[in-house]
Design an enzyme around this catalytic site. Structure first.
Site, mmCIF file in Angstrom:
data_model
loop_
_atom_site.group_PDB
_atom_site.id
_atom_site.type_symbol
_atom_site.label_atom_id
_atom_site.label_comp_id
_atom_site.label_asym_id
_atom_site.label_seq_id
_atom_site.Cartn_x
_atom_site.Cartn_y
_atom_site.Cartn_z
ATOM 1 N N GLU A 67 22.897 43.762 46.620
ATOM 2 C CA GLU A 67 23.243 42.332 46.499
ATOM 3 C C GLU A 67 23.174 41.621 47.845
ATOM 4 O O GLU A 67 22.803 42.245 48.837
ATOM 5 C CB GLU A 67 24.648 42.205 45.901
ATOM 6 N N ASP A 75 31.977 37.188 52.195
ATOM 7 C CA ASP A 75 30.581 36.806 51.971
ATOM 8 C C ASP A 75 30.125 35.692 52.901
ATOM 9 O O ASP A 75 29.575 34.687 52.456
ATOM 10 C CB ASP A 75 30.392 36.357 50.513
HETATM 11 C C1 6LW Z 1 29.621 38.715 45.948
HETATM 12 C C2 6LW Z 1 28.862 39.957 46.133
HETATM 13 C C3 6LW Z 1 29.927 40.745 46.662
HETATM 14 O O1 6LW Z 1 29.007 37.736 45.227
HETATM 15 O O2 6LW Z 1 31.071 40.487 45.969
HETATM 16 O O3 6LW Z 1 30.625 41.907 48.490
HETATM 17 C C4 6LW Z 1 30.829 39.282 45.245
HETATM 18 N N1 6LW Z 1 29.771 41.453 47.706
HETATM 19 O O4 6LW Z 1 27.844 39.947 47.043
HETATM 20 C C5 6LW Z 1 32.034 38.442 45.319
HETATM 21 O O5 6LW Z 1 32.449 38.398 46.630
#
Ligand code: 6LW
Length: 508
Positions: free
Chosen positions: A171, A16
């Protein structure tokens, strides 16, 4: 003129990634979950070579992790710079939710947390030209509100402005402004093999957002590539006007493919097309070797051997959760890491006497020199390779049948077994080198009076410490540890040095 560079630019467990620029300097942060200190911050001049310069969360008041499960704690962060101040916002999924901290210098000190009462994960900040500060989080898409950045107070009701192109888990939202347009970047597909980056734009930060017709802009789903699961990106423009993306990815091994180093940080240049949207890499694909228009400015390498001669641990060392300060010391016996084993062990969701660093290379030699006098069969100290409380292998000194012995134990889910035990010679019983030779497929554990006189004790497959087996969002750590397994150890365990030597091999 362009120069070749290697991906990942931050190997090992660095997921991230979020990046920002101040003048000619780039700064980057990654998520850190149950590890302390939290949110490591790196510096670079070329986006390729990164040197860790600190952590954003170094005090329990900033980072309460008591009881945080493995892969709980700190999830995706965002780093931004505005009006002379650095801002880092993230989610403590185990306590407190979303918050941000600030600092005038990236090395810190960073402020105490300012909470933001907006639900969701993956918070991001956008400073608009009119002074508006927009706070984004992921909750079935990109949620946005206006906030007062002095207090964290919401100034508007969070509003869903774009939910992506239909992939699961939209996300990692980030907002950018370029050429009169507001661009919204999302990850979709979930942080597995279907991961992808998508983008939309609007004339207002509140939408309506028009998705790019070429989405996804970056994905390796069903691509024939040694790099997979690309996603969770952040963009940055250089002082010369070139644009780049940093994002996470994995390098799986074997069949069925599995990865144990965790999600790593990758880099790719991007170009803006006539349709107003970017092309990342080679038409949305990236490689282990790519080209950059920037001049490379290599960072100084960290020496392989750490003799612990400083009164502070090097920045790449972490504790598990909030450490008990009485359980580790660098000055009680100068030149050594002293660990006082407590009742907490490797299987406990707690903070045992444990100091570890990420495995950042497939082929690596790790060793440490331990002085420890176990008095009972419960007392142990040694070297562990850990994914989480239910997936770890350790070589340690303890007592078995009343004799000081070296033991190899493997924990894989509910399977826990001591697979080898050698009684130590009296000359070795009080000072012993423990070592791990790692390659893509296995760890070979050995011990001896010195690192040139090592005897093998046993092996463990990397597969059974992989994310596909152990679950979670993190990567493997090598750590020194001590525990009394239910009661404090009578004696301290002293680690004289620790070696981490990458074994150069053709394959990255
Ligand atoms: C992060 C989310 C994700 O908050 O996994 O790969 C979670 N994406 O965006 C934890 O890394």
């Amino acid at each position: 003129m362009s120069t070749k560079y290697g991906n990942p630019v931050l190997p090992g467990f660095h997921p991230d990634p979020s990046v920002c620029r101040v003048g000619r300097d780039f700064y980057l942060v990654t998520s850190s979950f149950e590890y302390f200190p939290g949110v490591p911050i790196f510096h670079s001049r070329d986006l390729v070579s990164w040197r860790q310069i600190g952590h954003c969360l170094t005090r329990p008041s900033q980072l309460p992790l008591a009881g945080a499960t493995a892969s709980g704690g700190i999830w995706a962060p965002t780093l931004r710079h505005h009006n002379g101040l650095f801002y880092m916002t993230t989610t403590n999924t185990s306590s407190g939710g979303n918050f941000f901290v600030t600092a005038s210098a990236p090395e810190g000190p960073w402020s105490d947390p300012i909470a933001v009462a907006q639900p969701g994960i993956d918070p991001s900040l956008f400073f608009d030209e009119d002074g508006t500060v927009i706070y984004s989080t992921a909750r079935g898409g990109a949620f946005q509100s206006r906030i007062d950045v002095a207090s964290g107070r919401l100034l508007s009701e969070p509003k869903l402005v774009w939910s992506g192109t239909g992939g699961q888990h939209p996300e990692g939202p980030h907002l950018y402004f370029r050429d009169g347009w507001y661009y919204l970047l999302l990850s979709e597909g979930g942080t597995e093999y279907g991961h992808m980056i998508t983008m939309a734009r609007a004339k207002s930060p509140w939408g309506p957002f028009e998705p790019c017709a070429r989405n996804p802009l970056l994905t390796h789903r069903s691509a024939w590539s040694p790099i997979q699961a690309l996603g969770h990106a952040d963009l940055v423009e250089t002082s010369g006007g070139a644009w780049f993306a940093v994002f996470l990815g994995i390098r799986p091994n074997g069949y069925p493919p599995c990865y144990h180093l965790g999600r790593e940080t990758f880099l790719s240049a991007l170009t803006w097309e006539k349709d107003g949207f970017p092309v990342i890499g080679e038409n949305g694909r990236v490689a282990l070797e790519m080209e950059t228009p920037l001049e490379l400015e290599p960072a100084v390498d960290v020496p392989p051997r750490d003799d612990f001669t400083s009164t502070k641990l090097a920045l790449h060392w972490n504790f598990l959760r909030n450490p008990d300060p009485t359980r580790s010391s660098l000055d009680e016996r100068p030149g050594h890491v002293r660990l006082r084993g407590s009742e907490h062990g490797l299987d406990d969701v707690a903070s045992p006497a444990w100091v570890g660093r990420r495995q950042c290379h497939f082929e690596v030699f790790v060793a440490t020199c331990l002085e420890f006098k176990p008095e009972t069969e419960n007392e142990e100290a040694g070297l562990v390779v850990r994914m989480n409380e239910r997936h770890h292998y350790e070589i340690f000194v303890t007592r078995r049948a009343g004799q000081v012995s070296v033991v190899l134990r493997r924990r894989i889910g509910s399977l826990r077994a001591e697979v080898a035990c050698h009684t130590l010679l009296s000359s070795e019983a009080s000072r012993l080198v423990l070592a791990i030779e790692a390659d893509r497929d296995k760890y070979v554990f050995s011990y001896g009076p010195s690192d040139s006189e090592l005897r093998p004790l046993g092996e463990g497959e990397t597969r059974y410490l992989s994310t596909e087996v152990a679950g979670g969002f993190t990567g493997v750590y090598f750590a020194m540890y001590a525990t009394g397994n239910g009661a404090p150890c009578a004696q301290a365990a002293d680690f004289d040095w620790f070696e981490y030597s990458e074994r150069k091999s053709a394959a990255r």
